[in-house]
Each structure stands twice: as C-alpha cells, then as structure tokens.
Write a protein that holds these residues in place. Structure first.
Motif, PDB file in Angstrom:
ATOM      1  N   ALA A 273       1.493  26.947 -31.352  1.00 43.60           N
ATOM      2  CA  ALA A 273       0.161  27.465 -31.302  1.00 43.60           C
ATOM      3  C   ALA A 273       0.421  28.939 -30.635  1.00 43.60           C
ATOM      4  N   ASP A 274       1.448  29.036 -29.841  1.00 41.81           N
ATOM      5  CA  ASP A 274       1.817  30.627 -29.209  1.00 41.81           C
ATOM      6  C   ASP A 274       2.184  31.429 -30.403  1.00 41.81           C
ATOM      7  N   LEU A 275       2.927  30.977 -31.517  1.00 41.97           N
ATOM      8  CA  LEU A 275       3.277  31.792 -32.362  1.00 41.97           C
ATOM      9  C   LEU A 275       2.213  31.987 -33.474  1.00 41.97           C
ATOM     10  N   GLY A 276       1.002  31.261 -33.212  1.00 41.17           N
ATOM     11  CA  GLY A 276      -0.085  31.550 -34.070  1.00 41.17           C
ATOM     12  C   GLY A 276       0.061  30.315 -35.232  1.00 41.17           C
ATOM     13  N   VAL A 277       0.863  29.546 -35.410  1.00 41.87           N
ATOM     14  CA  VAL A 277       1.053  28.465 -36.482  1.00 41.87           C
ATOM     15  C   VAL A 277       0.185  27.401 -36.307  1.00 41.87           C
ATOM     16  N   THR A 278      -0.699  27.026 -37.248  1.00 42.10           N
ATOM     17  CA  THR A 278      -1.455  25.740 -37.163  1.00 42.10           C
ATOM     18  C   THR A 278      -0.882  24.532 -37.979  1.00 42.10           C
ATOM     19  N   VAL A 279      -0.988  23.329 -37.210  1.00 40.01           N
ATOM     20  CA  VAL A 279      -0.327  22.304 -37.975  1.00 40.01           C
ATOM     21  C   VAL A 279      -1.584  21.605 -38.618  1.00 40.01           C
ATOM     22  N   LEU A 280      -1.337  21.264 -39.876  1.00 41.51           N
ATOM     23  CA  LEU A 280      -2.016  20.494 -40.878  1.00 41.51           C
ATOM     24  C   LEU A 280      -1.668  19.061 -41.291  1.00 41.51           C
ATOM     25  N   ALA A 281      -2.357  18.052 -40.787  1.00 44.66           N
ATOM     26  CA  ALA A 281      -1.952  16.708 -41.385  1.00 44.66           C
ATOM     27  C   ALA A 281      -2.573  16.268 -42.434  1.00 44.66           C
TER      28      ALA A 281
ATOM     29  N   PRO B 270      -3.019  13.353 -45.805  1.00 45.65           N
ATOM     30  CA  PRO B 270      -2.702  12.029 -45.987  1.00 45.65           C
ATOM     31  C   PRO B 270      -1.691  12.136 -47.264  1.00 45.65           C
ATOM     32  N   ALA B 271      -0.844  10.949 -47.227  1.00 50.41           N
ATOM     33  CA  ALA B 271       0.365  10.720 -48.287  1.00 50.41           C
ATOM     34  C   ALA B 271      -0.353  10.888 -49.382  1.00 50.41           C
ATOM     35  N   GLY B 272       0.321  11.710 -50.346  1.00 47.21           N
ATOM     36  CA  GLY B 272       0.048  11.978 -51.862  1.00 47.21           C
ATOM     37  C   GLY B 272      -0.972  13.092 -51.852  1.00 47.21           C
ATOM     38  N   ALA B 273      -1.545  13.563 -50.607  1.00 46.57           N
ATOM     39  CA  ALA B 273      -2.456  14.700 -50.838  1.00 46.57           C
ATOM     40  C   ALA B 273      -1.844  16.218 -51.376  1.00 46.57           C
ATOM     41  N   MET B 274      -0.634  16.123 -51.035  1.00 50.07           N
ATOM     42  CA  MET B 274       0.311  17.503 -51.577  1.00 50.07           C
ATOM     43  C   MET B 274       0.391  17.789 -52.949  1.00 50.07           C
ATOM     44  N   ALA B 275       0.285  16.689 -53.858  1.00 50.72           N
ATOM     45  CA  ALA B 275       0.148  16.879 -55.198  1.00 50.72           C
ATOM     46  C   ALA B 275      -1.269  17.515 -55.865  1.00 50.72           C
ATOM     47  N   ASP B 276      -2.108  17.273 -55.248  1.00 52.58           N
ATOM     48  CA  ASP B 276      -3.345  17.766 -55.410  1.00 52.58           C
ATOM     49  C   ASP B 276      -3.895  19.190 -54.844  1.00 52.58           C
ATOM     50  N   LEU B 277      -3.080  19.228 -53.835  1.00 58.49           N
ATOM     51  CA  LEU B 277      -3.532  20.414 -52.988  1.00 58.49           C
ATOM     52  C   LEU B 277      -3.504  21.951 -53.433  1.00 58.49           C
TER      53      LEU B 277
ATOM     54  N   LEU C 179     -11.441  22.096 -40.579  1.00 60.46           N
ATOM     55  CA  LEU C 179     -10.750  23.232 -41.047  1.00 60.46           C
ATOM     56  C   LEU C 179     -11.648  24.454 -41.444  1.00 60.46           C
ATOM     57  N   PRO C 180     -11.592  25.771 -41.287  1.00 63.19           N
ATOM     58  CA  PRO C 180     -12.264  26.701 -41.718  1.00 63.19           C
ATOM     59  C   PRO C 180     -11.816  26.800 -43.079  1.00 63.19           C
ATOM     60  N   PRO C 181     -12.737  27.643 -44.088  1.00 63.26           N
ATOM     61  CA  PRO C 181     -12.415  27.844 -45.485  1.00 63.26           C
ATOM     62  C   PRO C 181     -10.847  28.156 -45.761  1.00 63.26           C
ATOM     63  N   PRO C 182     -10.381  27.894 -46.616  1.00 63.91           N
ATOM     64  CA  PRO C 182      -8.984  28.235 -46.600  1.00 63.91           C
ATOM     65  C   PRO C 182      -8.462  29.555 -47.325  1.00 63.91           C
ATOM     66  N   ASP C 183      -7.662  30.309 -46.878  1.00 62.72           N
ATOM     67  CA  ASP C 183      -7.361  31.591 -47.437  1.00 62.72           C
ATOM     68  C   ASP C 183      -6.087  31.671 -47.946  1.00 62.72           C
ATOM     69  N   PRO C 184      -6.226  31.827 -49.410  1.00 63.45           N
ATOM     70  CA  PRO C 184      -5.014  31.194 -50.197  1.00 63.45           C
ATOM     71  C   PRO C 184      -3.970  32.307 -50.067  1.00 63.45           C
ATOM     72  N   ALA C 185      -4.001  33.636 -49.749  1.00 63.64           N
ATOM     73  CA  ALA C 185      -2.870  34.121 -49.147  1.00 63.64           C
ATOM     74  C   ALA C 185      -1.893  33.841 -48.000  1.00 63.64           C
TER      75      ALA C 185
END
Length: 113
Positions: free
Chosen positions: A85-93, A95-102, A16-22
C-alpha cells in the motif's frame, strides 16, 4: 428498520473501480515469496527509495525489508499489505481459472493501432 454500518469483517473487500488497461498491463501474477520480493524491490527502486528509507517509512528494520525483497517467508501478511500500500500497489485476488479470461474481459487482448 435500522441498518448498522458495515464493519470491515462483513465483506471481502471494496469493489474495484473501472480498470485502466494501461495500468493493468503492468500487473504481476505472484506465485511465490521470491516473486513478491522482486516486485517489492522493483517498485521501491522505481520510486528512488533506498532500503533504509523504505524501512524507516514503515517502522521496520532494514534487515527485515532486505529479507522480504529476497523472498523470505514467514512475514505477516499485514506487513506485506502495508508495504505494498505504501508503494501504491493494490492486491487483487481472483478465483482460480479467472486469469485465462481476464485479458479478454478487460479488453487487453485487442491489438493497438
């Protein structure tokens, strides 16, 4: 020593490229086909595309797109990924539990001034 080029099957995806918070504030956590369908519908509408136009762009029937937007299951993952992809949406997978710290890891928990 000769190295062979990596094939698409060698790795799990591209870094992934560096994240854009916006941009990340618009991220969606999808847990069902209905939620995916709602996202597809919203992104298509945001781009002012009709169902017929979107289906034509992707070489599918309008009825198939209607089904996807209504949460129909059984559609191939390749079709869904192509549509996103055609809509310009990227899927990011993640690991379980990562959402809490993201949010903290990406600096999204900071209050804006």
């Amino acid at each position: 020593m000769t190295t062979r080029p990596r094939s698409r099957r060698d790795g799990p995806g591209r870094p992934l490229p560096p994240p854009d918070p916006a941009v990340l504030r618009r991220a969606h956590r999808l847990t069902s086909a209905v939620e995916l369908g709602a996202l597809l519908r919203a992104e298509r509408a945001l781009r002012a595309l009709t169902q017929a136009e979107m289906a034509d762009r992707l070489g599918m029937t309008r009825q198939m797109l209607v089904g996807l937007e209504n949460g129909a299951e059984g559609v191939g993952i390749g079709t869904v990924l192509r549509l996103l992809a055609d809509l310009g949406v990227t899927v990011l997978a993640l690991p379980a539990g990562a959402m809490a710290d993201l949010p903290e890891a990406l600096g999204l928990d900071r209050k804006t001034e």
